[in-house]
Scaffold this active site. Sequence first.
Site, PDB file in Angstrom:
ATOM      1  N   VAL A1086      21.411  73.411 -19.143  1.00  0.00           N
ATOM      2  CA  VAL A1086      20.509  72.636 -20.002  1.00  0.00           C
ATOM      3  C   VAL A1086      19.063  72.756 -19.520  1.00  0.00           C
ATOM      4  O   VAL A1086      18.144  73.015 -20.297  1.00  0.00           O
ATOM      5  CB  VAL A1086      20.933  71.149 -20.065  1.00  0.00           C
ATOM      6  CG1 VAL A1086      20.185  70.427 -21.169  1.00  0.00           C
ATOM      7  CG2 VAL A1086      22.424  71.030 -20.279  1.00  0.00           C
ATOM      8  N   GLN A1198      23.625  66.390  -8.311  1.00  0.00           N
ATOM      9  CA  GLN A1198      24.593  67.133  -9.132  1.00  0.00           C
ATOM     10  C   GLN A1198      25.728  67.677  -8.266  1.00  0.00           C
ATOM     11  O   GLN A1198      26.895  67.571  -8.615  1.00  0.00           O
ATOM     12  CB  GLN A1198      23.894  68.283  -9.864  1.00  0.00           C
ATOM     13  CG  GLN A1198      23.016  67.832 -11.007  1.00  0.00           C
ATOM     14  CD  GLN A1198      23.795  67.021 -12.037  1.00  0.00           C
ATOM     15  OE1 GLN A1198      24.647  67.543 -12.717  1.00  0.00           O
ATOM     16  NE2 GLN A1198      23.517  65.744 -12.132  1.00  0.00           N
ATOM     17  N   GLU A1265      28.023  71.982 -12.931  1.00  0.00           N
ATOM     18  CA  GLU A1265      29.486  72.025 -12.974  1.00  0.00           C
ATOM     19  C   GLU A1265      30.171  72.506 -11.701  1.00  0.00           C
ATOM     20  O   GLU A1265      31.285  72.099 -11.397  1.00  0.00           O
ATOM     21  CB  GLU A1265      29.915  72.976 -14.096  1.00  0.00           C
ATOM     22  CG  GLU A1265      29.472  72.554 -15.466  1.00  0.00           C
ATOM     23  CD  GLU A1265      29.860  73.602 -16.484  1.00  0.00           C
ATOM     24  OE1 GLU A1265      30.788  73.370 -17.244  1.00  0.00           O
ATOM     25  OE2 GLU A1265      29.223  74.683 -16.488  1.00  0.00           O
TER      26      GLU A1265
END
Length: 1333
Positions: A1086, A1198, A1265
């Site tokens: 993103v 993250q 991720e």
Amino acid sequence: MEPLHFFVNGRRVTEKNVDPEMMLLPFLRRNLRLTGTKYGCGGGGCGACTVMISRYDHSARRVRHYPASACLTPVCSLHGAAVTTVEGVGSTRTRLHPVQERIAKSHGTQCGFCTPGMVMSLYTLLRNYPQPSEEQLLAALAGNLCRCTGYRPILDAGRTFCKTSGCCQSKENEVCCLDQGVNRLPEPKEGGQMSPKLFSEEEFLPLDPTQELIFPPELMILAEKQPRTPRVFTGDRMTWISPVTLEGLLEAKSKFPHAPLVMGNTSVGPEMKFKGVFHPVIISPDGIEELSVIKHACNGLTLGAGLSLAQMQDVLADVVQWLPEEKTQTFHALLKQLRTLAGSQIRNMASLGGHILSRHPDSDLNPLLAAGSCTLCVLSKEGERQIPLDEHFLSRSPSADLKPQEVLLSMTVPYSRKWEFVSAFRQAQRRENAQAIVNAGMRVFFGEGDGVITELSILYGNVGPAAICARDACRKLVGRSWSEETLDEACRLVLGEVTIPGSAPGGRVEFRRTLLVSFLFRFYLQVSQGLSHMDPGRYPSLVGKYESALEDLHPEHRHGRGTFRYQNTDPKQLPQDPIGRPVMHLSGVKHATGEAVYCDDMPAVDQELFLTFVTSSRAHAAIVSMDLSEALSLPGVVDIVTSKHLGDVNSFSTETLLATDKVLCVGHLVCAIIADSEVQAKQAAEKVRIVYKDLEPLILTVEEAVQHKSFFEGERKLECGDVEEAFKTVDQVLEGEVHMGGQEHFYMETQSMLAIPKAEDQEMDIYVSTQFPKYIQDIVASTLKLPANKVMCHVRRVGGAFGGKVIKTSIMAAITAFAAHKHGRAVRCVLERGEDMLITGGRHPYLGKYKVGFMNDGRIVALDMEHYNNGGNSLDESLFVLEMGLLKMENAYKFPHLRCRGRACRTNLPSNTALRGFGFPQAGFVTESCIEEVAAKCGLSPEEVREVNMYKGTKQTPYGQEINTEGLAQCWRECKAQASFSLRRAAVERFNAGSAWKKRGLAMVPLKFPVGVGSVAMGQASALVHVYLDGSVLVTHGGIEMGQGVHTKMIQVVSRELKMPMANVHLRGTSTETVPNANASGGSVVADLNGLAVKDACQTLLKRLEPIISKNPQGAWKDWAQAAFDGSISLSAIGYFRGYESNIDWEKGQGHPFEYCVYGAACSEVEIDCLTGNHKNIRTDIVMDVGHSINPALDRGQVEGAFIQGMGLYTSEELKYSPRGSLHTRGPDQYKIPGVCDIPTELHISFLPPSENSNTLYSSKGLGESGIFLGCSVLFAIRDAVRASRQERCLPGTVALSSPLTPEKIRMACEDRFTKMIPRDIPGSCVPWDVLV
Ligand SMILES: Cc1cc2nc3c(=O)[nH]c(=O)nc-3n(C[C@H](O)[C@H](O)[C@H](O)COP(=O)(O)OP(=O)(O)OC[C@H]3O[C@@H](n4cnc5c(N)ncnc54)[C@H](O)[C@@H]3O)c2cc1C
Ligand code: FES
Ligand code: FES
């Protein structure tokens, strides 16, 4: 009659006609418009709704502040209380409270949805203890869940208030405990320059307790007022009676004998909400002193039934300080249970009486209270009597129970005697704030101390509908001496008496049977040790081999600490350039003050309606008939939308909106009720009558799908080399399979949407918590048969998404918009947690099968794999998830001859969808499991086999893309060094050699996570940058802020490009109105993609303005903007990025699907308790190649947050389905995401020095991720520990350990004499409670 008086944030609230069914949470959010307090679960299990309640205790003349769950607090119960919400603590408009400031500046918020609850738990702690201990800090946060941060930064914020920095004060070898590593090995070397700190404590506002809101004097006067008058409130369906004297209470109970006595409402509340129980009358005593007695008598301690569990904890903690130890055995055991019973909020609300009388089968206290021979003092108008708290009372035997008109006044816990021992045990899926899988209370008395059992009492919880006493066993054991033979006999007798049928609710039957005897063994050891302490001459001390079985895993004082090494910015970089700097999340402070607006925080629109779904209760059935008449006739019900109303717009792409003639899973959307209020909509949903006829086949599991060839589309295959030939050349071949369970997203903000039809031109505005506004726009436009330009989707922020707010969200948004369009009124739809978990699916369960050919030195030469994912009943993204899994399955290894085939299975489960990692966490796990098997066969360590097979240098992937894997080797090397792997491996082995019942394990896994979205078009992004005449800038882009900090990074980009302070740049949110046709936010890219578009827009602007700027280089943006305006030069620019090169040809299995790889490695060390299956992550080291980090604070968040989410995936999060396909696990009570207790004692993270990445935004890499997968290092470390346990017992070293590796699986794999003695069920002899899907 006296009205209800209470205060909220210092303001008086008076209610004459409050609805007794109204809870504090909706009252705050809707009636008072205080939306900082959030809904996360509605059942006390998540902490999102935490508020502080303060009450004046007029007998003690002091104010008690305690945290409470607003979702379970009836408004009627608040008379005389002062409620403080996050808005009352501080705000950006007035003054920030230090708690709010520190949680934001310590980077303790991501999506921010949990943050107000965290703030309130910390704030309440500080009101009671301005300098708390570390233990108090951990206890205060145990009831709050966070799905994003991994808790460590929240603890960091809390620690800044703590008295000491966590030092245990025992300086072994003259070294402070904080400077010693695990196993007394050195701390990781800092190597090179120290990174600057991510935040600076010196800047923090000091905590000044004198500045806090005072308790309203008016309420003190109210509390002193005598006599007080009872209050009665009558709603549409329910009457609330609050007596204020004992006589009044007894009178009310005699008038309404079947009305519950609501104290904390933590038992009655969930029953009414989730189990459909209804009480027309509720009695809720208010401030009756007799219910709060604390009395020391000669025989024991008497505790009033109205004391909260937290007050009871305080009393006991005090009593054990001064009473002789031999008298306090039961008190110590109670304290042990209370420490882990629920979270602080529930312990403060729940009363002792409510706990005892709820008689929950899994109550942690009742088995112990019964074992400890406690008695209850009950009272009615007829008088007082004592009844024993024993198994007859617990099983509600009428002769042993309270009569309906009686109330419980108090309970007496007898002091223990010399030669008496009392213990309590529990095992749960998570170590804290999780109901027990089995618990127990045990007591033995040896009379004269001759070692002969005089009295014995053993009770178990959660093994049947009520606590069960092994009475016969105990009776037969009286008179026996305390010996190993007696233990064996006791186990045999207990297993004969306490039987758990194979189909028992709750499942985990063999585990539960094993726990019965495992606890008994631990009791035997504890008592033996106690005897030995009392009379060492007579009772020898425990031999070394048993010592390690004595205790639970110890809580550590250094919990959640760690280090972080990241890249320093280039010294030549301008100081005002924020790229590469740890800038706080831009909404951090607003998260902490509750000012950040989420979808359901938006105020009600005039005439707004609420929509709720009716879902299928059958997994595969025809809808024979549907009777809506009763539902439609209820007050407030406006409409019910079915598939018939939707007609030809009932489908979009591959998905159907509402079921037509049949349902395909439990949770299938059948129809939607639209009513004036949420309550009315929910009540009507109960009245929809659907007749089903079950259809065959019912396919739930992957195996069943394979058997019925029930797949979506064709097979996907990747192949390189010549697999068949290669198998002929290898030393060994093995075949195996491994199963991996699914995962629930558990975003803290449930699915929420608000559709607002406009008065003109059929326009529709839809506000949705989604990752993909364009898709919402498309599906809504299609459903309303409107062009897309009439439908606009707006997203300010999302309270966590993780892939779960794309397809299902859009289906629900389409139905909501349809209803709004049809009625010309705004419609809101917000799912409850249970609905959300049921309807929306999650990560795909996975089955991996492998045949692997390898050499004796561990080199894998040929690998043939089959992957199956369980896609549920509709395609959603299942095929795409499978493809991504296949493309990433080789993880960090070069397998010269590889074939991997995959199928997405169509089953009768809710449709599974994207979840962080998108197939890789499953596919990578299958490969790593295979590596572990190969290592075991070769007699090598898994790390050796990993190293020998790892990609080296520049290599081709199985699909022919060339990759440079330098970063991989570097991460592996660094991680090994940082973790002191070899030294710690030796230390683990030393530990294991001396510990039979606690074992440690160590494992290291590499990571190669290719980043890309599958096609060029899916990677395109746009942005819009406006400069206003005052020089301020508004930036908009297509990315969604869901906690990852993308908006913060975008403002950093504008700030660098336009060389202006970040404060000059604003971002309002994402909308299809400003940036059209934006791709979904997901896939780690993103910030990558949108950042390139933002950069492009800025550069376009700069190019246009260059002549103006160069004419006036000393000018400010205000001057340049004005000059541009005067010169008719546009001050708005669109930025565009066309997407990374990306293609894959599945026919040929060749392509270039990814732009770059994120490399990493993680090493984890755990300790397991072989007797119970508990585990503790002691330390994790992570090294990542992140390119050039744009914002190390956000990037660390993250990596760390994903790692903890991965730990949950691989160790504790277990979805349970019934054999008829119904999801059992529908809330935080049943489904355990990691809590603060689960994070590693130490977590060290390092980023490699910057590496160049020419095509990406400032050479950064997307990190959203990849970290999930590193969680499997914990699973493999547990597996290593299990192996050690099995080896010691001469069992074959490997057992198939599927994911998640839960306490159940750990315990059952650590086979011993206790696992061997339990009865086993013949497969097929009973219908199990759950099936493995
Ligand atoms: C999120 C969550 C987590 C939990 N975790 C755990 C856990 O880990 N371990 C565990 O053991 N329990 C756990 N519980 C259960 C909890 O301990 C009980 O719900 C609680 O103790 C009930 O107390 P209460 O005051 O809220 O009861 P209420 O809901 O107010 O009342 C419960 C019942 O008791 C009766 N009652 C109450 N007081 C009297 C009285 N004086 N005389 C007569 N009848 C009376 C009422 O009539 C009613 O039927 C959990 C609960 C929640 C919501
Ligand atoms: S919403 Fe109240 S605890 Fe979850
Ligand atoms: S920041 Fe805690 S849930 Fe998102």
